[in-house]
Structure formats: C-alpha cells, structure tokens
Design a protein around this motif. Structure first.
Motif, mmCIF file in Angstrom:
data_model
loop_
_atom_site.group_PDB
_atom_site.id
_atom_site.type_symbol
_atom_site.label_atom_id
_atom_site.label_comp_id
_atom_site.label_asym_id
_atom_site.label_seq_id
_atom_site.Cartn_x
_atom_site.Cartn_y
_atom_site.Cartn_z
ATOM 1 N N GLN A 62 0.829 -1.218 0.000
ATOM 2 C CA GLN A 62 0.000 0.000 0.000
ATOM 3 C C GLN A 62 0.859 1.261 0.000
ATOM 4 O O GLN A 62 0.485 2.285 -0.564
ATOM 5 N N VAL A 63 2.028 1.170 0.642
ATOM 6 C CA VAL A 63 2.936 2.326 0.671
ATOM 7 C C VAL A 63 3.492 2.607 -0.725
ATOM 8 O O VAL A 63 3.505 3.748 -1.185
ATOM 9 N N LEU A 64 3.943 1.560 -1.415
ATOM 10 C CA LEU A 64 4.554 1.734 -2.738
ATOM 11 C C LEU A 64 3.571 2.262 -3.781
ATOM 12 O O LEU A 64 3.961 3.027 -4.668
ATOM 13 N N ALA A 91 3.812 -8.899 -4.483
ATOM 14 C CA ALA A 91 4.179 -9.439 -5.795
ATOM 15 C C ALA A 91 3.459 -8.684 -6.915
ATOM 16 O O ALA A 91 4.007 -8.502 -8.012
ATOM 17 N N GLY A 92 2.240 -8.205 -6.627
ATOM 18 C CA GLY A 92 1.488 -7.455 -7.630
ATOM 19 C C GLY A 92 1.956 -6.025 -7.798
ATOM 20 O O GLY A 92 1.640 -5.368 -8.806
ATOM 21 N N ALA A 93 2.715 -5.534 -6.824
ATOM 22 C CA ALA A 93 3.163 -4.142 -6.887
ATOM 23 C C ALA A 93 4.064 -3.899 -8.085
ATOM 24 O O ALA A 93 3.981 -2.844 -8.730
ATOM 25 N N GLU A 94 4.926 -4.861 -8.386
ATOM 26 C CA GLU A 94 5.840 -4.677 -9.512
ATOM 27 C C GLU A 94 5.094 -4.485 -10.822
ATOM 28 O O GLU A 94 5.484 -3.670 -11.659
ATOM 29 N N VAL A 95 4.009 -5.234 -11.007
ATOM 30 C CA VAL A 95 3.210 -5.103 -12.223
ATOM 31 C C VAL A 95 2.556 -3.726 -12.282
ATOM 32 O O VAL A 95 2.574 -3.051 -13.319
ATOM 33 N N GLU A 96 1.981 -3.294 -11.166
ATOM 34 C CA GLU A 96 1.316 -1.994 -11.128
ATOM 35 C C GLU A 96 2.306 -0.843 -11.294
ATOM 36 O O GLU A 96 2.008 0.166 -11.940
ATOM 37 N N MET A 97 3.497 -0.993 -10.728
ATOM 38 C CA MET A 97 4.478 0.096 -10.734
ATOM 39 C C MET A 97 5.144 0.309 -12.089
ATOM 40 O O MET A 97 5.756 1.352 -12.321
ATOM 41 N N GLU A 101 5.436 6.785 -13.158
ATOM 42 C CA GLU A 101 6.579 7.649 -13.438
ATOM 43 C C GLU A 101 7.541 7.566 -12.247
ATOM 44 O O GLU A 101 7.106 7.509 -11.099
ATOM 45 N N ASP A 102 8.846 7.543 -12.515
ATOM 46 C CA ASP A 102 9.866 7.424 -11.450
ATOM 47 C C ASP A 102 9.605 6.206 -10.565
ATOM 48 O O ASP A 102 9.728 6.256 -9.348
#
Length: 258
Positions: A62-64, A91-97, A101-102
């Motif tokens: 949630q932070v990322l 694990a899903g954060a990488e896909v969303e990120m 931008e940055d």
C-alpha cells in the motif's frame, strides 16, 4: 537523517532475512531507533518478527502504490523496533508500478517522511534483481551483503557488485557497499576457510570482522516469531549478531550503548 541500508544478494538462501531481522533487533538492543522494511513478497522478515502477515492491516504494498504513508503502515515488533510488513500482495506491486513515473524511487519518496524518526532503516530485499530490489538500492545509502563462503557465492557476488555500480552511476550516486558479512560459516570446511580468505584479500576492510556461524538456534527462532538474538541470547549465533550490530554502530562512529 536515518542511515538507510539494504540487505541484498540475488542468491536465495544466503541469510538475508535472518541478517535483516537480527541486525534490526541487535541495533534496537544497542539503543538505536530502527525501522525494518520487508520488501520480499514472501514476508519472511515480517513473520520472523512475530507479525502475522495475513492479518496485518497495511503493508509495504500500500505504501509503494501510494495508498497509505509509512507512518500509518508500521507495526511495533517485540524487539522494540518498527516493521513495515509484507505479504503476497507485494508481488502485484511490480506489475502496477511498471506504469508509474519514477517507479524506481517510490520507496525513497515514501521513506523521506519518516527518516528523521529513526537512526537506522533496514530493507530486506527479495532474492532477485527486480524492480523491488532496484527501489531498495535507489533508497539506500549503503548495501550489506550477506554471503556464504562457497564457490557459487563468489560468482553471484560479482554480478551484484556490478549492479550496485550501475545503480550508483545512473540512479543513486550516494550508494556504496557498507560491507560483506560471512554467514552460516563452518570453520571445519576447508572451502569455507579458502573463500573467507579470498574475500578478505580482495575486499579488505569491506569485509566485516564478525562472522556468523551456522547455528541451530538461529534457524529455530523464526518458527517462534522471535529474532534469534532474543530467542536464545546465549547461543553462538545470537552473540555473533549482537557483535555484528555493535560493529556496525562502531564502524559508523556512533556511541555503543552499555
């Protein structure tokens, strides 16, 4: 300003999480204010600190992605240090990120709001050179590399050093290698002695004096949700990690608590 260190090695099973958890607890015992960031979707550091990764309200995920701030997401561990927990959601954060931008500095931006509240911020990295690990390297002042004294560890080390150099050159000029920590060391093995000697020869003062022995009590501690330095303070592993925490404080010129 907190000293931000990531515990990194792309090779799995080399003691990253054990080092991160016990260094955090050891530094807390040395009267340092510590935040441990679990950046591995497996959430082992979270569980090793006695925090249930399945029921924690907010995590580093949630932070990322910008849903909550670090201060809102931290949980207090038994060892008197704070933890930014992780679970499978990460694990899903990488896909969303990927679309952000940055995207490689999202952790750095989040940590800035709390870095004045801590002396140390430790980041437990996943065993891969992924976007999560890149976020840790872009956020950190330095890298602590735990490694076993074996042949394959030496091969992986050169890849990690090259990655750190590239990040330093292109994304984070403040990044440096704080030191190499020899872990799960068995002095009875000739190969371990040879590799240890090679590390000292090639890296000199970058190799920490403290050596973490292979120790059953350290391996047992996570199943009880307690850092090894608190689980059995009299064990060789616990004493070694406490020595390592004091060596870290001493190396940085900070006062050592009595």
């Amino acid at each position: 300003m907190a000293k931000v260190f990531c515990i990194a090695n792309q090779k799995g099973g080399v003691g990253k999480t054990t080092t991160a958890v016990n260094l955090a607890a050891g530094l807390a015992l040395a009267k340092q204010r510590v935040l441990l960031v679990d950046l591995d979707p497996q959430g082992n550091a979270t569980m090793g600190c006695g925090i249930d990764k399945r029921s924690v309200k907010h995590t580093v995920y949630q932070v990322l992605v910008g849903m909550v701030g670090v201060a809102e997401a931290t949980v207090r561990a038994e060892g008197e240090f704070d933890v930014l927990a992780a679970n499978r959601e990460l694990a899903g954060a990488e896909v969303e990120m990927v679309e952000f931008e940055d995207r490689e500095i999202k952790l750095r931006e989040a940590i800035q709001e709390v870095d004045s509240q801590y002396d140390f911020i430790l980041i437990d990295c996943p065993p891969a050179l992924s976007l999560l690990t890149l976020n840790a390297l872009c956020c950190a002042n330095g890298v602590v590399i735990p490694m076993q004294c074996e042949y394959y560890a030496l091969e992986g080390l050169s890849d990690l050093v090259n990655t750190i150099k590239q990040v330093c050159k292109n994304l984070n000029p403040n990044l440096t290698i704080i030191g190499l920590l020899r872990v799960m060391y068995d002095p009875r093995m000739t190969l371990a002695q040879q590799v240890s000697a090679q590390l000292e020869k090639h890296f000199g003062s970058k190799v920490f004096k403290t050596i973490i022995p292979r120790n059953v009590r350290l391996a047992e501690a996570p199943s009880y949700g307690v850092p090894g330095v608190l689980f059995d303070k009299s064990s060789k592993g616990a004493k070694a990690y406490l020595d390592f925490a004091n060596e870290m404080v001493e190396r940085l010129g900070l006062p050592i608590a009595a």
